[in-house]
Structure formats: C-alpha cells, structure tokens
Design a protein around this motif. Structure first.
Motif, PDB file in Angstrom:
ATOM      1  N   GLN A   1     -21.112 -32.341  17.530  1.00  0.00           N
ATOM      2  CA  GLN A   1     -19.761 -32.844  17.280  1.00  0.00           C
ATOM      3  C   GLN A   1     -19.684 -33.364  15.849  1.00  0.00           C
ATOM      4  O   GLN A   1     -20.589 -34.051  15.381  1.00  0.00           O
ATOM      5  CB  GLN A   1     -19.417 -34.003  18.232  1.00  0.00           C
ATOM      6  N   THR A   2     -18.599 -33.030  15.157  1.00  0.00           N
ATOM      7  CA  THR A   2     -18.370 -33.548  13.813  1.00  0.00           C
ATOM      8  C   THR A   2     -16.988 -34.192  13.768  1.00  0.00           C
ATOM      9  O   THR A   2     -16.043 -33.693  14.392  1.00  0.00           O
ATOM     10  CB  THR A   2     -18.464 -32.457  12.737  1.00  0.00           C
TER      11      THR A   2
ATOM     12  N   PRO B   1     -25.726 -40.057  15.201  1.00  0.00           N
ATOM     13  CA  PRO B   1     -25.345 -39.177  14.097  1.00  0.00           C
ATOM     14  C   PRO B   1     -26.592 -38.684  13.360  1.00  0.00           C
ATOM     15  O   PRO B   1     -27.557 -39.433  13.216  1.00  0.00           O
ATOM     16  CB  PRO B   1     -24.495 -40.057  13.181  1.00  0.00           C
TER      17      PRO B   1
ATOM     18  N   PHE C   1     -22.890 -35.524  14.716  1.00  0.00           N
ATOM     19  CA  PHE C   1     -23.739 -36.070  15.772  1.00  0.00           C
ATOM     20  C   PHE C   1     -24.742 -35.027  16.250  1.00  0.00           C
ATOM     21  O   PHE C   1     -24.554 -33.823  16.055  1.00  0.00           O
ATOM     22  CB  PHE C   1     -22.881 -36.578  16.935  1.00  0.00           C
TER      23      PHE C   1
ATOM     24  N   LYS D   1     -13.796 -38.685  18.978  1.00  0.00           N
ATOM     25  CA  LYS D   1     -13.399 -37.754  20.042  1.00  0.00           C
ATOM     26  C   LYS D   1     -11.941 -37.956  20.476  1.00  0.00           C
ATOM     27  O   LYS D   1     -11.252 -37.008  20.829  1.00  0.00           O
ATOM     28  CB  LYS D   1     -14.339 -37.935  21.229  1.00  0.00           C
TER      29      LYS D   1
ATOM     30  N   TRP E   1     -22.846 -46.239  17.399  1.00  0.00           N
ATOM     31  CA  TRP E   1     -22.747 -44.780  17.527  1.00  0.00           C
ATOM     32  C   TRP E   1     -21.763 -44.441  18.637  1.00  0.00           C
ATOM     33  O   TRP E   1     -20.944 -43.533  18.479  1.00  0.00           O
ATOM     34  CB  TRP E   1     -24.104 -44.161  17.835  1.00  0.00           C
ATOM     35  N   GLU E   2     -21.847 -45.143  19.755  1.00  0.00           N
ATOM     36  CA  GLU E   2     -20.941 -44.884  20.881  1.00  0.00           C
ATOM     37  C   GLU E   2     -19.482 -45.103  20.478  1.00  0.00           C
ATOM     38  O   GLU E   2     -18.612 -44.296  20.787  1.00  0.00           O
ATOM     39  CB  GLU E   2     -21.307 -45.782  22.066  1.00  0.00           C
TER      40      GLU E   2
ATOM     41  N   TYR F   1     -18.349 -42.349  18.045  1.00  0.00           N
ATOM     42  CA  TYR F   1     -18.208 -41.094  18.783  1.00  0.00           C
ATOM     43  C   TYR F   1     -16.900 -41.095  19.574  1.00  0.00           C
ATOM     44  O   TYR F   1     -16.143 -40.130  19.551  1.00  0.00           O
ATOM     45  CB  TYR F   1     -19.408 -40.916  19.714  1.00  0.00           C
ATOM     46  N   ASN F   2     -16.627 -42.212  20.245  1.00  0.00           N
ATOM     47  CA  ASN F   2     -15.415 -42.311  21.071  1.00  0.00           C
ATOM     48  C   ASN F   2     -14.140 -42.281  20.237  1.00  0.00           C
ATOM     49  O   ASN F   2     -13.182 -41.599  20.602  1.00  0.00           O
ATOM     50  CB  ASN F   2     -15.454 -43.558  21.952  1.00  0.00           C
TER      51      ASN F   2
ATOM     52  N   THR G   1     -24.900 -41.637  24.380  1.00  0.00           N
ATOM     53  CA  THR G   1     -24.177 -41.099  23.225  1.00  0.00           C
ATOM     54  C   THR G   1     -25.185 -40.607  22.197  1.00  0.00           C
ATOM     55  O   THR G   1     -26.137 -41.315  21.878  1.00  0.00           O
ATOM     56  CB  THR G   1     -23.306 -42.204  22.580  1.00  0.00           C
TER      57      THR G   1
END
Length: 127
Positions: free
Chosen positions: A26-27, A6, A22, A97, A89-90, A93-94, A3
C-alpha cells in the motif's frame, strides 16, 4: 491483523506531501494539511471528547521535520508550531486507507461550521 510497517517514507517539500510505502505494498501520499488536521495529539483529538477539535486555516501548512519515534511511529513538526502527537504506523495506515472519506468529512464540517482551509479568510465568530 497487525498493521504493516512502512518500508519507505519520503517528504516531498515542493508538493508538501508525505509519501509512505507500507510492507504490504500500500502506498499513500498525504498532504501536510491532511496530516495536520488529523493530528493524533490531544490538542486536535480533544481530551476525551467525542468530536475532534476542528482545525482550520491549515491549507498552506508545511512540515519542518519528520523523525522516527521508536519502531512504531513518526513525530511530525509543522511550520505552524504544532509538534505534538505520535503518528503510529496503524494510525498513518488508517488515515491513508480512508483518505477520501475523512477528507470529505473534514470539508463538510468546515462548511457546516462556517470555516475555511485558507488562512487569509479565517472567519471570526462573535460570542
């Protein structure tokens, strides 16, 4: 696949949203309410439970503090006193998303369990 971390983190106090950008571009803008109800803490995730403990009445929650935890996570303190659980962070992010799906699942569960996002109309269930 690792991942991405950021590269920019900013809390917008007025809108109560945490903006994350990130390294892969990806935002995400995640509301304090969304982050609070999806806290990775044992209080919310449960201790070995399959189904997380439903958080309700968090519509107006805000973030008091955001600080880094090593080079892998954020520790977020909310104004309702909740400050446990590390948002890796993972994890961020998940949940960024999958925001729309997770949010709809939350709203559906609130309705199913007769609860609300608003603190002023918390439902009291008699045993």
């Amino acid at each position: 696949m690792t991942t991405p971390a950021p590269i920019k983190i900013h809390y917008h106090k007025q809108s109560r949203e945490l903006a994350l950008t990130f390294a892969d571009g990806q935002t995400f803008r995640l509301s304090a309410e969304y982050l609070r109800i999806h806290s990775p803490s044992a209080e919310v995730r449960g201790h070995g439970l399959q189904m997380p403990i439903l958080q309700f009445g968090k519509k107006n929650v805000a973030i008091n503090n955001v600080e880094g935890a090593g080079n892998y996570a954020l520790k977020i303190s909310f104004d309702d006193g909740h400050d446990t659980g590390l948002y890796t962070w993972e994890y961020l992010y998940n949940i960024g998303k999958n925001h729309d799906e997770l949010w709809q699942m939350y709203l559906d569960r609130l309705e199913k369990e007769g609860q609300t996002r608003d603190t002023s109309v918390i439902q009291i269930h008699q045993l």
